[in-house]
Design a protein around this motif. Structure first.
Motif, short mmCIF file in Angstrom:
data_model
loop_
_atom_site.label_atom_id
_atom_site.label_comp_id
_atom_site.label_asym_id
_atom_site.label_seq_id
_atom_site.Cartn_x
_atom_site.Cartn_y
_atom_site.Cartn_z
N ARG A 15 0.85 -1.19 0.00
CA ARG A 15 0.00 0.00 0.00
C ARG A 15 0.89 1.24 0.00
NH1 ARG A 15 -0.88 -1.78 5.48
NH2 ARG A 15 -0.20 -0.21 6.98
N TRP A 16 0.41 2.26 -0.67
CA TRP A 16 1.08 3.55 -0.69
C TRP A 16 0.71 4.30 0.58
CZ3 TRP A 16 4.80 4.22 -4.00
CH2 TRP A 16 4.78 3.55 -5.21
N MET A 17 1.71 5.00 1.14
CA MET A 17 1.48 5.76 2.37
C MET A 17 1.98 7.19 2.19
SD MET A 17 2.65 3.01 5.27
CE MET A 17 2.10 4.13 6.55
N CYS A 72 8.24 3.77 5.59
CA CYS A 72 6.85 3.39 5.29
C CYS A 72 6.75 1.91 4.93
CB CYS A 72 6.29 4.25 4.16
SG CYS A 72 6.00 5.98 4.61
N HIS A 75 6.88 -0.07 7.99
CA HIS A 75 5.58 0.00 8.67
C HIS A 75 4.58 -0.97 8.04
CE1 HIS A 75 2.18 1.70 10.84
NE2 HIS A 75 1.54 1.66 9.68
N VAL A 76 4.52 -1.03 6.72
CA VAL A 76 3.61 -1.94 6.04
C VAL A 76 3.94 -3.38 6.41
CG1 VAL A 76 2.87 -2.82 3.78
CG2 VAL A 76 3.10 -0.35 4.14
#
Length: 152
Positions: A15-17, A72, A75-76
């Motif tokens: 997913r893009w953050m 990020c 985090h994913v």
């Protein structure tokens, strides 16, 4: 690195953050991936674009040289695996190790020649081990290296 970026965005749990940098020098300012994808991007020259579609394809690759993007991705991976305690370390000048224990008590370690490679390997394995284990009986243990699989 573009092959690694393609592998990353191809992952089911990618997913893009906000904060991520794309290889085309656009930074994601906000992201609402569902139910209808919507993203705002800003360029270095302060232009802003809003997209209302999924960001997939050759123009939409993460820039793994950017520290915010790596954070990020970390985090994913942590979120997808549901882990609380993890370790990321560089071993010499050529290997990175990302290891953790799942809430179920399983030990995993992923390796790559860069931090990004180790993290992408962990993201890819989330699909092939934990998330299909109940359906297919697959289980990964030990060290998983980029480009190989220890699933049985």
């Amino acid at each position: 690195m573009s092959d690694l970026g393609k592998r990353a965005v191809a992952c089911k749990h990618w997913r893009w953050m906000p904060g991520m940098l794309l290889r085309n020098d656009w930074r994601i300012m906000w992201a609402y991936p569902s139910p209808t994808p919507s993203y705002a991007l800003a360029s270095i020259s302060t232009h802003v674009k809003v997209y209302d579609h999924e960001m997939r394809g050759p123009l939409w690759l993460p820039d793994f040289s950017d520290p915010a993007t790596l954070g990020c991705v970390r985090h994913v991976v942590v979120d997808v695996w549901g882990i609380v305690d993890w370790d990321l370390a560089q071993a010499g000048s050529t290997r990175w190790h990302f290891g953790f224990v799942t809430p179920e008590g399983e030990d995993f370690e992923f390796q790559g020649s860069t931090e990004a490679e180790a993290l992408v390997a962990a993201l890819e394995a989330a699909l092939s081990s934990r998330f299909i284990e109940a359906d297919l009986g697959h289980h990964c243990v030990g060290v998983v290296d980029v480009g190989s699989s220890s699933c049985s």
